[in-house]
Scaffold this active site. Structure first.
Site, short mmCIF file in Angstrom:
data_model
loop_
_atom_site.label_atom_id
_atom_site.label_comp_id
_atom_site.label_asym_id
_atom_site.label_seq_id
_atom_site.Cartn_x
_atom_site.Cartn_y
_atom_site.Cartn_z
N SER A 271 -6.91 9.10 3.05
CA SER A 271 -6.99 8.20 1.83
C SER A 271 -5.62 7.92 1.28
CB SER A 271 -7.97 8.84 0.88
OG SER A 271 -8.25 7.74 -0.03
N TRP A 362 -14.83 0.52 -0.82
CA TRP A 362 -13.80 0.68 -1.77
C TRP A 362 -12.23 0.38 -1.14
CZ3 TRP A 362 -12.47 -0.05 -6.63
CH2 TRP A 362 -11.37 0.70 -7.27
N HIS A 413 -16.43 7.76 3.00
CA HIS A 413 -15.00 7.99 2.87
C HIS A 413 -14.72 9.29 3.05
CE1 HIS A 413 -11.09 6.88 1.10
NE2 HIS A 413 -10.98 7.88 0.27
C1 GCU Z 1 -9.21 6.67 -5.03
C2 GCU Z 1 -8.15 5.50 -4.94
C3 GCU Z 1 -7.84 5.50 -3.73
C4 GCU Z 1 -7.36 6.41 -2.82
C5 GCU Z 1 -8.76 7.43 -3.03
C6 GCU Z 1 -8.24 8.73 -2.43
O1 GCU Z 1 -10.41 6.15 -4.63
O2 GCU Z 1 -8.70 4.37 -5.71
O3 GCU Z 1 -6.90 4.35 -3.52
O4 GCU Z 1 -7.25 6.14 -1.43
O5 GCU Z 1 -8.86 7.65 -4.36
O6 GCU Z 1 -7.09 9.19 -2.16
O7 GCU Z 1 -9.33 9.61 -2.07
#
Ligand code: GCU
Length: 432
Positions: A271, A362, A413
Site C-alpha cells: 500500500s 480504492w 487490500h
Molecule cells: C489509505 C490511503 C492509501 C494507502 C493506504 C495504506 O487507504 O488512502 O493511499 O495506500 O491507506 O497504506 O494502507
C-alpha cells in the site's frame, strides 16, 4: 408468458442489486463507476515533461528524458529525495547463526545517519541463509508495525520510537507503542522462512524509524529530515520520499554485507509502502526488482482515471505524504505533465511487478495495471518484448513477462502468500 416476464424482471433486479452490492459505497465522493471515468489523453511516455524532446533509443531515454521526468515528479509531486548523509555507520547490535530454527543468520544492524543538523538511526533486521556458498539475492520491505511484528522471535528488538495505532485483526495498537505480544502478528505478510529456505536473504525495517506516519501531523522534526541542518532545504519534507530515502540507505547497508549479491536487490511494501517501493525503484537504480503491492493512487494507478482514491483525496487525507505542489492539481490531473506510467518507465529496464487485489477499488486495480501497460514503449527501447495488456486484469491469471509482471489477487487490500508466490516465481524466471 407472464411468468416468464415476471422472472425476467426479477432476474434484472437481482443482477442490478448484485452489481450494486459488489461496488463499495463512496466515502469521500470518490468514483467507483467505470462509466464515469473521464476521457483523457496520457502524456507521451517517451517525451520530456515539457514535450520538447522525445527519446528514440535507450541512450536518449536514460540521458535526457529519465532525468527530467525524475526531476519533475520530485518537484511537483513527491518532494526531492534528500542526499546521502555526510556520515553513515552500520552497527551490528546483535547476531545469531541459529535463527529461524537454525536455517538462518539473524543480523540486527543499526544504521546511523549523521549530517549537519544531527543524528538519527534506522534499525534493520536481516536474515541470511546459513549455508549459502555465494552471495545471495535479498528481498527487502519496510513494515508498518515494527520488526518484531514480522517474525515471532523474542530476540528481535522492539522499535525505540513511535508506532502507528492500528486495528488489524491480528494486531491492535492504541498507545503508539510497541508491545511484546505483537511478535510475529503480521507474519502472514512476510514469508520469511520460505524465502530463506529458497536461498534468499530477507530484510525489513520499521517505516516509523524513517518518518513517523502521524498522517495529519508534520513529523519532520522526529524523522530523518532532522539530520539536515536548519539552513538545508532538506530540514523538513514529505513522508513518502523520506521512506524511499530510507530504503536507499538500507540498500547502502545491504551492499556492505558480504553475503548479499548487490546485483539482486528486490524492494517491496504494501500500500503506502508499495507506492514507496515503486518510487524507490524509479529513483534508485540499485533496485533490480521492484515489487509494488497494492501501490494505488500515486503508485502506479493512472491519476487521470479519477477512479477510487484521487490526488485531491490523498492530499487532504494525508497532507504530509507528498510535496505541497501537488495541491495545485486537485481536479486538474490533466495539468500534470506526467502520469504514473511515466514514473514506472523510470524503472526500465529493471524488473517491475505490480500486485493488485480484486476488491481494492480504492486502489484502482485497472489503473494500477494501466500504469504498467502504458510504460511499455520505454521498456521496448531496451529490448523487452512480452508486455502486459489490459486483458491481464483477470483474477488470479498472473502475467509474468520478460521485464514486467502483474497479477490481480482475489480479495481485499493486503499482502498475502499468493502475492509472494508470484513474486518468487517471477524472480526465479529471471534467474534469481
Ligand atoms: C489509505 C490511503 C492509501 C494507502 C493506504 C495504506 O487507504 O488512502 O493511499 O495506500 O491507506 O497504506 O494502507
Amino acid at each position: 408468458m407472464k411468468i416468464k416476464r415476471i422472472f425476467c424482471a426479477f432476474l434484472a433486479a437481482f443482477l442490478a442489486s448484485s452489481v450494486f452490492c459488489a461496488l463499495p459505497k463512496s466515502r469521500f465522493g470518490e468514483n467507483y463507476d467505470e462509466s464515469k471515468v473521464p476521457q483523457f489523453e496520457l502524456p507521451d511516455v517517451l517525451s520530456t515533461p515539457d514535450g520538447k524532446f522525445k527519446a528514440t533509443n535507450a541512450f536518449e531515454w536514460m540521458q535526457v528524458v529519465r532525468p527530467q521526468v525524475l526531476d519533475y515528479i520530485q518537484d511537483q509531486m513527491y518532494g526531492y529525495m534528500p542526499p546521502r548523509p555526510k556520515e553513515m555507520r552500520f552497527e551490528v547490535r546483535e547476531e545469531s547463526d541459529g535463527a529461524l530454527g537454525g536455517i538462518a543468520i539473524r543480523r540486527q544492524i543499526r544504521i546511523h545517519l549523521k549530517d549537519d543538523g544531527g543524528e538519527h538511526f534506522i534499525d534493520l533486521l536481516l536474515y541470511i541463509p546459513k549455508n549459502a556458498k555465494k552471495p545471495v539475492p535479498v528481498f527487502h520491505g519496510l513494515n508498518f508495525c515494527g520488526n518484531h511484528s514480522v517474525v515471532d522471535d523474542p530476540a528481535i528488538f522492539l522499535p525505540s520510537g513511535w508506532v502507528r495505532n492500528t486495528s488489524y485483526p491480528t494486531l491492535i495498537v492504541k498507545d503508539n507503542k510497541p508491545h511484546d505480544e505483537h511478535r510475529g502478528k503480521l507474519g502472514f505478510r512476510w514469508p520469511v522462512e520460505k524465502l530463506l529456505k529458497l536461498g534468499y536473504a530477507f530484510s525489513t525495517a520499521h517505516y516509523g524509524d524513517i518518518y513517523p506516519d502521524k498522517e495529519k501531523e508534520d513529523s519532520s522534526a522526529d524523522s530523518i529530515y532532522k539530520i539536515f541542518g536548519k539552513s538545508s532545504k532538506f530540514s523538513k519534507g514529505p513522508a513518502t520520499i523520506a521512506w524511499a530515502w530510507g530504503n536507499s540507505r538500507i540498500i547502502d547497508c545491504l551492499q556492505a554485507q558480504p553475503e548479499i549479491d548487490a546485483s539482486k536487490i528486490a524492494v517491496t511494501g504494501q500500500s503506502r509502502l508499495g507506492r514507496t517501493a515503486i518510487l524507490t525503484g524509479a529513483l534508485d537504480e540499485r533496485v533490480t526488482l521492484t515489487l509494488g503491492n497494492n501501490p494505488g493512487c500515486m503508485g502506479t494507478a493512472i491519476s487521470r482515471r479519477r477512479f477510487g482514491e484521487r490526488i485531491d483525496l490523498i492530499c487532504k487525507l494525508f497532507p504530509f505524504w507528498f510535496s505541497p505542489n501537488l495541491n495545485k492539481y486537485f481536479g486538474k490531473e490533466n495539468e500534470l505533465a506526467v502520469d504514473q506510467h511515466n514514473l514506472v518507465a523510470c524503472i526500465a529496464p529493471r524488473l517491475v511487478y505490480v500486485a493488485s487485489a480484486s476488491e481494492d477499488y480504492w486502489g484502482d486495480p485497472k489503473g494500477e495495471l494501466m500504469g504498467l501497460v502504458e510504460a511499455e514503449n520505454v521498456y521496448r527501447l531496451f529490448g523487452a518484448k512480452q508486455m502486459p495488456k489490459m486483458e491481464n486484469l483477470e483474477v488470479e491469471k498472473p502475467f509474468h513477462g520478460d521485464a514486467m509482471g502483474f497479477h490481480l489477487r482475489k480479495g481485499a487490500h493486503n499482502m498475502m502468500p499468493y502475492d509472494w508466490d508470484n513474486y518468487i516465481e517471477f524472480a526465479q524466471k529471471h534467474g534469481w
